[in-house]
Design a protein around this motif. Structure first.
Motif, short mmCIF file in Angstrom:
data_model
loop_
_atom_site.label_atom_id
_atom_site.label_comp_id
_atom_site.label_asym_id
_atom_site.label_seq_id
_atom_site.Cartn_x
_atom_site.Cartn_y
_atom_site.Cartn_z
N SER A 132 0.97 -1.44 0.09
CA SER A 132 -0.10 -0.30 0.08
C SER A 132 1.01 1.36 -0.15
O SER A 132 1.86 1.17 0.69
CB SER A 132 -0.90 0.03 1.23
OG SER A 132 -1.60 1.14 1.14
N ARG A 163 -7.87 5.74 2.02
CA ARG A 163 -9.50 5.18 1.88
C ARG A 163 -9.41 4.47 0.51
O ARG A 163 -10.09 3.44 0.42
CB ARG A 163 -10.23 6.26 1.79
CG ARG A 163 -10.58 6.85 3.07
CD ARG A 163 -11.85 7.66 3.21
NE ARG A 163 -11.44 9.03 2.79
CZ ARG A 163 -11.16 10.07 3.44
NH1 ARG A 163 -11.16 9.94 4.78
NH2 ARG A 163 -10.98 11.20 2.68
N HIS A 183 -6.81 2.89 -1.21
CA HIS A 183 -5.61 1.91 -1.19
C HIS A 183 -5.47 1.11 -0.06
O HIS A 183 -5.08 -0.10 0.02
CB HIS A 183 -4.52 2.27 -1.68
CG HIS A 183 -4.21 2.90 -3.22
ND1 HIS A 183 -4.57 2.14 -4.33
CD2 HIS A 183 -4.18 4.23 -3.66
CE1 HIS A 183 -4.45 2.96 -5.12
NE2 HIS A 183 -4.23 4.29 -4.71
N GLY A 184 -6.06 1.63 1.00
CA GLY A 184 -5.74 1.01 2.27
C GLY A 184 -4.59 1.40 3.28
O GLY A 184 -3.82 2.00 2.61
N GLN A 243 -10.14 0.18 5.59
CA GLN A 243 -9.19 -0.86 5.00
C GLN A 243 -7.90 -1.03 5.74
O GLN A 243 -7.13 -0.11 5.28
CB GLN A 243 -9.15 -1.10 3.59
CG GLN A 243 -8.52 -2.05 3.09
CD GLN A 243 -8.26 -2.32 1.59
OE1 GLN A 243 -8.86 -1.35 0.74
NE2 GLN A 243 -7.76 -3.05 0.90
N VAL A 244 -7.83 -1.60 6.74
CA VAL A 244 -6.63 -1.66 7.54
C VAL A 244 -5.92 -2.96 7.59
O VAL A 244 -6.65 -3.80 7.90
CB VAL A 244 -6.73 -0.83 8.98
CG1 VAL A 244 -5.43 -1.02 9.76
CG2 VAL A 244 -7.27 0.45 8.91
N ARG A 245 -4.71 -3.17 7.30
CA ARG A 245 -3.92 -4.48 7.37
C ARG A 245 -2.82 -4.22 8.46
O ARG A 245 -2.03 -3.00 8.44
CB ARG A 245 -3.56 -4.93 5.99
CG ARG A 245 -4.55 -5.22 4.98
CD ARG A 245 -3.89 -5.55 3.79
NE ARG A 245 -3.34 -4.15 3.32
CZ ARG A 245 -3.19 -3.92 2.03
NH1 ARG A 245 -4.03 -4.30 0.97
NH2 ARG A 245 -2.52 -2.81 1.45
#
Length: 138
Positions: free
Chosen positions: A55, A91, A93-94, A122-124
């Motif tokens: 990201s 928001r 691409h995360g 979208q959080v990794r």
């Protein structure tokens, strides 16, 4: 005998400029750029994690509780403003959170809370692959 007039000699620089541009393009394409500075992070291990694409927005949380967004070192107070500046791209691409395994839970929660306030859904969380030398518990 009349003197013949000679045209002035001119050097055509067009081929030279073409070669310089081709060399420039070659070096731009073949050079790898290191955009991240080396941080001593020990990411937590995960046995069920999946590989994900990178990201453009990565938030690093160090063991000491410091934050880094891109190339900027941030305090806890400045984290919200920095995420707001990157919120649109995050928001789309995360957001990837690279938290050190020794980081305090409160520091990670603070970062996730600020991301939620900015509308980043979208959080990794980055992890490393679990080593196979550990004994599995039933």
């Amino acid at each position: 005998m009349p003197r013949t007039r000679r045209d002035p000699v001119e050097v055509n620089l067009t081929p030279l400029i073409d070669v310089v541009f081709l060399l420039l393009i070659f070096f731009m394409v073949s050079t790898t750029f290191e955009t991240r500075q080396a941080l001593e992070l020990e990411l937590p291990e995960s046995a069920s994690g999946l590989a994900a694409e990178a990201s453009p927005v990565t938030l690093v949380i160090t063991a000491e509780g410091r934050y880094r967004l891109g190339e900027r070192d941030l305090s806890a107070a400045a984290l919200g403003d920095a995420l707001a500046a990157e919120a649109e791209q995050a928001r789309e691409h995360g957001l990837v959170v690279e938290a050190d395994a020794r980081a305090r839970h409160a520091d990670v929660v603070r970062a996730l809370d600020q991301a939620g306030l900015q509308g980043i859904r979208q959080v990794r969380i980055a992890t490393t692959e679990a080593s196979s030398t550990q004994a599995e518990t039933p």
